[in-house]
Design an enzyme around this catalytic site. Structure first.
Site, PDB file in Angstrom:
ATOM      1  CB  THR A  19      43.757  28.357  32.784  1.00 47.25           C
ATOM      2  OG1 THR A  19      42.961  28.178  33.967  1.00 47.25           O
ATOM      3  CG2 THR A  19      44.592  29.621  32.931  1.00 47.25           C
ATOM      4  CE  LYS A  40      39.570  29.271  38.425  1.00 49.13           C
ATOM      5  NZ  LYS A  40      40.319  28.188  37.770  1.00 49.13           N
TER       6      LYS A  40
END
Length: 226
Positions: A19, A40
């Site tokens: 991330t 995501k």
């Protein structure tokens, strides 16, 4: 208009900095004037309502996109997506997820898709990130923690990519909280063993501008025509 370039951001494990890398890359692309969507497909270990610390939320904030503003599918159990989906009685349908990603990608120049866990972690019992990358025609950016063990983990991930006929855009080695003796030699070893020169070490920083600057070489990797 050219079709969007889709980059699957995957890792050698969970907690290796996917991330952080995805957000830094998104900001670097936006600063360059590139139209970017970052998302995501599935996130586990979530709360009842989306939180600012969720991966999907942070990715959306990094691009300033209108949608999606959170992971496409959110599950509360902090386990692999396939297990979490079973526990909540909502298995992930492959064709539906692919169509949703393609819909969000429309109009973008680059779409970043962050996996849940590593490359072979199951989204469902019959598909994983390899299948997703193949369906999307994505290149794959591998993220690994620059610590002892990463040589083996990275080479295994590259082998899985090769077996699936997928192209690695490159490898990002993120600085661990506690570097060890291998941290100074992992990059050279991975380059030597894999033959892939596009291996970048990045520092550990919470400064968004510094992070975007650190991944500047990756921008060239992902924009390079195949």
């Amino acid at each position: 208009m050219s079709p969007p370039r889709i980059v699957l951001v995957t890792g050698t494990d969970t907690g290796v900095g996917k991330t952080w890398t995805g957000c830094a890359l998104a900001r670097a692309l936006v600063a360059r004037g590139t139209r970017v969507v970052a998302l995501k497909p599935a996130e586990t270990g979530t709360g009842h309502l989306p939180a600012a610390t969720e991966d999907g939320v942070m990715l959306a904030r990094a691009t300033g996109q209108a949608a999606p503003l959170q992971a496409l599918r959110r599950f509360r159990p902090p386990v692999a997506a396939a297990i979490a989906a079973d526990a909540e009685g909502t298995p992930l349908d492959f064709d539906t997820i692919v169509a949703e990603i393609e819909g969000h990608a429309a109009g973008s120049e680059v779409t970043l898709v962050e996996t849940a866990g590593g490359l072979l972690a199951p989204f469902a019992w019959d598909w994983n990130a390899v299948d997703l990358a193949e369906a999307l025609g994505a290149t794959v950016l591998v993220v690994a923690a620059n610590r002892l063990g990463t040589i083996n983990h990275t080479l295994l991930t590259l082998s899985a990519l090769e077996f699936g006929g997928l192209l690695p855009a490159g490898i990002v080695l993120t600085a661990p909280e506690q570097p060890d003796e291998s941290s100074a030699t992992n990059r050279e070893a991975i380059v030597r063993l894999s033959g892939l020169e596009r291996v970048l070490e990045v520092p550990r920083t919470t400064d968004e501008s510094a992070a975007a600057h650190a991944v500047a070489p990756v921008v060239e990797w992902v924009l390079r025509r195949r």
